[in-house]
Design a protein around this motif. Structure first.
Motif, short mmCIF file in Angstrom:
data_model
loop_
_atom_site.label_atom_id
_atom_site.label_comp_id
_atom_site.label_asym_id
_atom_site.label_seq_id
_atom_site.Cartn_x
_atom_site.Cartn_y
_atom_site.Cartn_z
N PRO A 10 0.83 -1.21 0.00
CA PRO A 10 0.00 0.00 0.00
C PRO A 10 0.86 1.25 0.00
O PRO A 10 1.95 1.26 0.56
CB PRO A 10 -0.76 -0.12 1.34
CG PRO A 10 0.18 -0.88 2.22
CD PRO A 10 0.88 -1.85 1.30
N ARG A 11 0.38 2.28 -0.62
CA ARG A 11 1.09 3.56 -0.58
C ARG A 11 0.63 4.32 0.66
O ARG A 11 -0.55 4.60 0.83
CB ARG A 11 0.78 4.40 -1.82
CG ARG A 11 1.56 3.96 -3.02
CD ARG A 11 1.46 4.99 -4.13
NE ARG A 11 2.16 4.52 -5.30
CZ ARG A 11 3.46 4.63 -5.46
NH1 ARG A 11 4.19 5.17 -4.51
NH2 ARG A 11 4.04 4.19 -6.55
N PRO A 12 1.56 4.66 1.54
CA PRO A 12 1.16 5.36 2.76
C PRO A 12 0.79 6.81 2.46
O PRO A 12 1.30 7.41 1.52
CB PRO A 12 2.43 5.29 3.62
CG PRO A 12 3.54 5.21 2.61
CD PRO A 12 2.98 4.42 1.47
N ASN A 13 -0.07 7.35 3.29
CA ASN A 13 -0.41 8.76 3.14
C ASN A 13 0.74 9.65 3.61
O ASN A 13 0.97 10.73 3.11
CB ASN A 13 -1.68 9.09 3.95
CG ASN A 13 -2.89 8.37 3.39
OD1 ASN A 13 -3.01 8.26 2.18
ND2 ASN A 13 -3.77 7.90 4.25
N THR A 14 1.45 9.16 4.63
CA THR A 14 2.59 9.90 5.15
C THR A 14 3.84 9.07 4.93
O THR A 14 3.92 7.94 5.41
CB THR A 14 2.42 10.15 6.66
OG1 THR A 14 1.19 10.84 6.88
CG2 THR A 14 3.57 10.99 7.19
N LEU A 15 4.80 9.61 4.23
CA LEU A 15 6.01 8.86 3.94
C LEU A 15 6.98 8.93 5.10
O LEU A 15 7.11 9.95 5.78
CB LEU A 15 6.70 9.41 2.68
CG LEU A 15 5.95 9.18 1.37
CD1 LEU A 15 6.77 9.73 0.22
CD2 LEU A 15 5.65 7.71 1.16
N VAL A 154 8.88 -0.61 -4.13
CA VAL A 154 9.79 -0.91 -3.02
C VAL A 154 9.80 0.26 -2.04
O VAL A 154 9.72 0.07 -0.82
CB VAL A 154 11.22 -1.18 -3.55
CG1 VAL A 154 12.22 -1.23 -2.39
CG2 VAL A 154 11.26 -2.49 -4.32
N GLU A 155 9.89 1.47 -2.56
CA GLU A 155 9.91 2.65 -1.70
C GLU A 155 8.61 2.77 -0.91
O GLU A 155 8.62 3.08 0.29
CB GLU A 155 10.15 3.90 -2.53
CG GLU A 155 10.31 5.16 -1.70
CD GLU A 155 10.73 6.36 -2.54
OE1 GLU A 155 11.13 7.37 -1.94
OE2 GLU A 155 10.67 6.27 -3.78
N ALA A 156 7.49 2.53 -1.57
CA ALA A 156 6.19 2.61 -0.89
C ALA A 156 6.10 1.58 0.22
O ALA A 156 5.63 1.88 1.33
CB ALA A 156 5.06 2.43 -1.90
N PHE A 157 6.52 0.35 -0.07
CA PHE A 157 6.47 -0.71 0.94
C PHE A 157 7.35 -0.37 2.13
O PHE A 157 6.92 -0.47 3.29
CB PHE A 157 6.90 -2.04 0.33
CG PHE A 157 7.38 -3.04 1.35
CD1 PHE A 157 6.50 -3.55 2.29
CD2 PHE A 157 8.71 -3.44 1.38
CE1 PHE A 157 6.94 -4.46 3.25
CE2 PHE A 157 9.15 -4.33 2.32
CZ PHE A 157 8.27 -4.85 3.27
N LEU A 158 8.59 0.03 1.88
CA LEU A 158 9.51 0.31 2.98
C LEU A 158 9.06 1.51 3.80
O LEU A 158 9.10 1.50 5.03
CB LEU A 158 10.92 0.54 2.43
CG LEU A 158 11.61 -0.68 1.82
CD1 LEU A 158 12.97 -0.31 1.25
CD2 LEU A 158 11.76 -1.79 2.85
N ASN A 159 8.60 2.56 3.13
CA ASN A 159 8.10 3.72 3.85
C ASN A 159 6.92 3.35 4.74
O ASN A 159 6.85 3.75 5.91
CB ASN A 159 7.67 4.81 2.87
CG ASN A 159 8.83 5.57 2.28
OD1 ASN A 159 9.88 5.71 2.92
ND2 ASN A 159 8.67 6.07 1.07
N ASP A 160 6.00 2.58 4.20
CA ASP A 160 4.81 2.19 4.96
C ASP A 160 5.18 1.27 6.12
O ASP A 160 4.71 1.47 7.25
CB ASP A 160 3.82 1.49 4.03
CG ASP A 160 2.53 1.11 4.75
OD1 ASP A 160 1.80 2.02 5.15
OD2 ASP A 160 2.29 -0.10 4.92
N ALA A 161 6.03 0.28 5.85
CA ALA A 161 6.39 -0.67 6.90
C ALA A 161 7.12 0.02 8.05
O ALA A 161 6.86 -0.25 9.23
CB ALA A 161 7.28 -1.77 6.31
N LEU A 162 8.04 0.92 7.72
CA LEU A 162 8.80 1.58 8.76
C LEU A 162 7.98 2.63 9.51
O LEU A 162 8.17 2.83 10.72
CB LEU A 162 10.06 2.22 8.17
CG LEU A 162 11.06 1.21 7.59
CD1 LEU A 162 12.31 1.93 7.10
CD2 LEU A 162 11.44 0.15 8.61
N LEU A 163 7.06 3.27 8.82
CA LEU A 163 6.17 4.21 9.51
C LEU A 163 5.30 3.46 10.52
O LEU A 163 5.11 3.92 11.66
CB LEU A 163 5.30 4.94 8.49
CG LEU A 163 4.33 5.98 9.07
CD1 LEU A 163 5.08 7.08 9.81
CD2 LEU A 163 3.46 6.57 7.97
#
Length: 312
Positions: A10-15, A154-163
């Motif tokens: 998923p693409r997070p709303n907040t990166l 990849v960027e969307a997944f990592l940003n979301d997972a870490l957020l």
């Protein structure tokens, strides 16, 4: 924690902000568990995203290797913080990180196999058709990796997972100091390595799976020491150096074993069976030699004192 499967991206709303500062620069003994996760994960995420972007146009060997390493480091970090992240969240993240590492590793695996086959050919093995076929398999793996690893996903997944991880940690352990926690997780990783080393060394005949387990445990411990070195007691530079040395020996064996498995499982329509068999015979001979060397190192680290075991 080794699992297979996919996790939706998923693409997070907040990166989750990423930057390129070196891991550990903002770590101190007074830092909280929550803030250190962010400090440690951020530069690794930045590297993974950058590597993924570069691989959309580049196909260099080191790029695929370093991308896989970045995913593995993040898995080790999730394991370290799993007591506060929770089993389900840890499983979801590490599941996808393992999948991405495997996709990135497909090209790297054919690079290794191709190099070994080149060595076999130089040593006198008549396997030119297989060497050429391995080059083609590598090219196909590049296309597959580039198709499956899209930098924006990849960027969307990592940003979301870490957020998500950061939010969870801030709610559960924002005020808890890092030092005791880090030392406890490192000790657990050390005990796991010691246990697996002794298990692998207890028999005259070492099994491939046992050496692989030692390699994975040693890799996790080394990553954790690299992450937590600024906040845990004692100097661990020598330990990291010796772990790296042992990992290199185990890695040499793993390269042979993985290449043998890769060639056995692949289909080579244009290669005569006797050529494939000749390569497998050469790999088997080399595997036995490297397995003996790896087994000696494992026995050496399994029989010493606690510090020796930790170093392995």
């Amino acid at each position: 924690m080794d699992m297979d499967g996919d996790w939706s991206l998923p693409r997070p709303n907040t990166l989750f902000k990423v930057n390129s500062r070196p891991a550990g620069t903002s770590l101190s003994k007074k830092s909280s568990i929550a803030t250190t996760f962010s400090s440690l994960a951020t530069p690794v995420v930045a590297e993974a995203v950058q590597r993924a972007k570069e691989l959309s146009t580049k196909t260099d060997v080191e790029g695929f290797h370093q991308l896989r390493v970045a995913f593995r480091k993040l898995r080790a970090l999730y394991w370290a913080y799993s007591p506060y992240l929770g089993e389900e969240a840890t499983a979801q993240a590490t599941e996808e990180l393992k999948r991405l590492a495997a996709v990135a590793g497909g090209t790297r695996d054919w690079d290794i196999a191709r190099d070994l086959l080149d060595t076999a050919q130089k040593s006198g093995a008549s396997i030119e058709p297989l060497v050429a076929a391995a080059r083609e398999k590598r090219a196909q793996a590049v296309v597959h990796s580039q198709t499956m690893i899209r930098s924006d996903e990849v960027e969307a997944f990592l940003n979301d997972a870490l957020l998500r991880a950061q939010t969870t940690l801030q709610s559960r352990c924002n005020d808890l100091p890092i030092r005791a926690f880090a030392e406890k997780r490192v000790r657990l990783a050390q005990r796991t390595l010691q246990k697996r080393s002794r298990y692998a060394a207890r028999s005259e005949t070492t099994h491939e799976e046992d050496l692989h387990d030692v390699r994975k445990a040693g890799k996790k411990l080394r990553y954790l020491l690299e992450f937590f070195q600024p906040v845990i007691k004692g100097g661990h530079g020598r330990t990291i150096k010796e772990l790296t040395s042992v990992q290199n020996k185990l890695g040499q064996f793993n390269d042979i074993a993985a290449s043998e498995t890769l060639i056995r499982s692949a289909s080579f329509d244009e290669v005569p069976p006797e050529v494939v068999q000749a390569s497998l015979q050469w790999l088997e001979t080399q595997k036995c030699r490297r397995m003996r060397a790896a087994s000696r190192r494992v026995r050496a680290i399994s029989g010493g004192d606690g510090r020796a075991s930790a170093r392995g």
